[in-house]
Design a protein around this motif. Structure first.
Motif: not given
Lengths: 431, 305
Positions: A228, A230-231, A234-235, A238-239, A242-243, A354-355, B276, B282
């Motif tokens: 979780v 880790l997820g 990533e979220i 990604l935000v 993209n934002w 993540f690295m 997204y 996730f």
């Protein structure tokens, strides 16, 4: 040692690895240009390497078994180095003096380039110590640690450059407040925010993010928690990617100001100042972590790590304990984020993959989970080695991965194991 | 207008089903390993990536020698399965077996290390760029009229996944081996006492899981058309999400979880925003873990002391 049996075993191992690595090591396909190169020499490399390594592998296992037997005979014989340092005061203070002199002289002797490298290494020291609270002390495997690092960096970047929707929002707010109270005082919040205000603020915000992540994962066991977090990491990335209105997307935020040290400095002159600031922050972190370790909450973390159910049975509120561990760890990452934004004056989402989390985790694993000195040494090794061995740079992550596996198997306590504080009861002689 | 909407919906439904089948194939490996030794095989995504790379290498070499398409399909898939299984077996022996008695955190960190190691191994030995993957699946003539809704690749992926999953269920339910696997999952010590060779069963679980991942790898590489060393990471994470979603340790759960995840993603990207895609997956994982940590089909078990 070199019996026929052993050689036969190693030979079979090397045959197996030649088979295993054959397509990937020998044939390199470029399907974009329809070319194939055959690298037959790699067979020999893999064969010889696995032949030799398999001897070491078995030897290490043999030693580990012997070591375990010895350990059960006399348990007290642990961590010779630290015992030595504690017993001989002259060596301890001599070494400490040498380190202090070295640290003070460093920027003046070695120049800005080397100092910059050292600043990065020190940032990793603090990151390692922060993650050590979560992983080493509380035993919660956090693979999204880099998210908090990103939160810290972006907090400073956005507030300092007043960019994106937050900058816009602050401007509107300042105009509104000025109107409301009929002053021009509130213009201050639409100006670039000072480093000295944002540093504690970023720690606070990252800590709050830690709490927010902490709530849903409280009920999870170790392995779920890892995924979780880790997820979550990533979220966040990604935000940020993209934002665009918030973070300027993949192109990142540039021209982040250096802190104001009271004298006017150009970016090269400010490097020693940042270095000493970082040294101060490292010392501050060490102080806090050391105090935490022996505090009530620190002992609760360790109890949680050893056995959650037993810990609960002792009357420890596991919810609160886990949350504080998450928040504490996250706030150090937030602080480091501000420092990296200051150091590079440019950040983008690509620096928070993540690295990065994996590197910080391998620092903690290599150094020794729960051990402050171990983590400091681990951070210095893992961040300085790739800088000075450029040839090693390509193989860096490969070696880190292998290190994590090998350390777990042969030396799970790390290079310097954590010494548990013990009380020695000195019995008085009967009169 | 109405017709268009239905078509769009159907398209998203089928692409979700395709993706979901692949997630399910990979998720089965996670779930089986977790069911037996209760660790998350973090390197599973990398096994899938290695499967795809092996297939790419074999198919390129065979194309150069001018083999016919059908032979390439069979040989490339076969080699990918063999190699992925071999990697799965070796990883278990190196990174997990010595840590069976260790605290829970140790095999997990070892698995993460293994995953990073394998990623960089392929990165260094092969390339960091995306490589074109020529589809191994031939085009069906009779499917041409429906091309807008479902392509040959999608159909093949759905059919093969269904066959593989049914076969796996039959193996686990009815063969002697499957019985031994279930016994080991229930109680390792008791299984050993009644004569099950536990080490062999664990190795075998890794081999089956890796073979499934290889099939998934070949199929998805054909479907997407390009691969690089990093595909295993995200796919592994999503497959894990699928496994948790369905209830980790449960085979039908993994399949159901994979499909739910595939649909969530394809409807999410189709109706909300395509930027997204990963965030949907996730977020679903986080929500599931908050509200139903045992998964859709999982049974809640209290932790043993």
């Amino acid at each position: 040692m070199l019996t026929f049996e052993e050689i036969k075993k190693s030979f079979l191992v090397s045959l197996w690895f030649i088979f295993l690595t054959f397509p990937i090591m020998v044939i390199r396909v470029n399907s974009n240009e329809n070319t194939i190169d055959w690298r037959w020499e790699n067979i020999a490399i893999v064969g010889i390497a696995s032949f030799v390594l398999s001897f070491f592998w078995r030897d290490f296992f043999r030693r580990k078994k012997l070591g375990q037997k010895k350990l059960s005979k006399d348990k007290q014989k642990s961590s010779a180095l630290i015992e030595l340092l504690n017993s001989k005061k002259e060596i301890k203070y001599g070494l400490l003096g040498a380190i202090i002199t070295f640290a003070i002289a460093y920027p003046f002797v070695l120049g800005p380039y080397q100092t910059n490298i050292m600043i990065s290494a020190l940032i990793f020291v603090v990151l390692g110590l922060g993650l050590n609270i979560v992983v080493g002390l509380a035993g919660l495997l956090d693979l999204g640690y880099v998210a908090f690092y990103a939160v810290g960096a972006y907090t400073y970047a956005i507030l300092n450059t007043q960019s994106g929707i937050i900058g816009h929002g602050l401007l509107q707010l300042s105009l509104y407040l000025n109107d409301l109270f009929g002053t021009t005082f509130f213009e201050i919040i639409a100006q670039p925010w000072s480093f000295w205000i944002v540093l504690p603020l970023a720690m606070l915000i990252a800590g709050i993010c830690g709490l927010i992540l902490g709530f849903p994962v409280l009920r999870l066991r170790g392995d779920y928690l890892a995924i979780v977090t880790l997820g979550f990491g990533e979220i966040i990335r990604l935000v940020l990617e993209n934002w665009n209105e918030l973070s300027n997307g993949p192109s990142g935020i540039a021209k982040i100001a250096k802190p104001n040290f009271g004298v006017s400095l150009n970016s090269i002159e400010s490097i020693p100042f940042i270095y000493f600031l970082m040294i101060f922050l490292v010392l501050f972190t060490i102080f806090v972590v050391n105090r935490l370790q022996i505090s009530r909450i620190g002992r609760a973390w360790m109890a949680l790590r050893e056995d959650e159910i037993a810990c609960q049975a002792m009357g420890i509120d596991t919810t609160k304990t886990k949350l504080t561990a998450f928040a504490m760890g996250a706030s150090w990452a937030g602080m480091c984020g501000v420092m990296i934004a200051v150091k590079t004056s440019f950040i983008n989402p690509a620096s928070f993959t993540f690295m990065e989390s994996a590197i910080i985790l391998s620092i903690v694993v290599l150094g020794g989970m729960g051990s402050v000195i171990g983590v400091i040494i681990g951070a210095l090794i893992l961040s300085l080695l790739p800088e000075y061995l450029r040839a090693f740079d390509d193989y860096r992550m490969l070696v880190f991965g292998a290190t994590m596996v090998i350390m777990m198997i042969f030396r799970p306590q790390g290079i310097i194991s954590n010494v548990r504080s013990t009380y020695k009861i000195i019995r008085k002689q009967k009169i | 207008m109405e017709h268009e909407n239905i078509k769009y919906f159907l398209e998203l439904f089928l692409s979700g089903l395709t993706k979901g089948s692949i997630y399910a194939l990979i998720a089965l490996g996670y779930t089986m390993v977790y069911g037996i030794i209760e660790i998350i095989n973090f390197a599973h995504g990398e096994i899938y990536m290695i499967g795809a790379f092996t297939a790419l290498i074999v198919s390129s070499v065979l194309t150069m020698f001018g083999f016919p398409m059908i032979a390439i399909l069979i040989l490339a898939t076969g080699t990918a399965i063999i190699y992925s299984s071999a990697y799965g077996y070796t990883i278990e022996k190196i990174a997990y077996k010595p840590l069976r008695q260790a605290p829970r955190l140790s095999p997990l960190i070892s698995a993460i290390g293994m995953s990073i190691f394998l990623q960089n191994y392929v990165l260094l030995a092969q390339t960091e760029n995306f490589m074109k993957f020529n589809s191994l699946i031939p085009e069906f003539e009779w499917l041409k009229p429906y091309k807008e809704i479902i392509g040959t690749e999608e159909l093949i992926i759905i059919i093969i996944s269904a066959i593989v999953m049914i076969a796996l269920t039959l193996i686990v339910k009815y063969t002697r081996l499957g019985k031994a696997m279930r016994a080991t999952a229930q109680d390792r010590m008791m299984a050993r006492l009644v004569g099950v060779s536990v080490n062999k069963i664990i190795s075998f679980t890794f081999i089956i899981g890796s073979a499934l991942a290889a099939i998934g790898g070949v199929l998805i590489a054909s479907y997407i058309g390009q691969i690089n060393y990093y595909i295993g990471f995200i796919a592994g994470l999503k497959a894990f999400t699928a496994a948790v979603l369905g209830g980790i340790g449960s085979i039908p759960g993994a399949v159901l979880g994979g499909l739910v995840l595939g649909w969530t993603e394809s409807f999410g990207t189709g109706y909300i925003s395509s930027d997204y895609e990963d965030v949907f997956a996730f977020s679903l994982l986080v929500l599931i873990l908050i509200f139903r940590p045992e998964g859709i089909l999982g049974r809640s078990t209290s932790q043993k002391v």
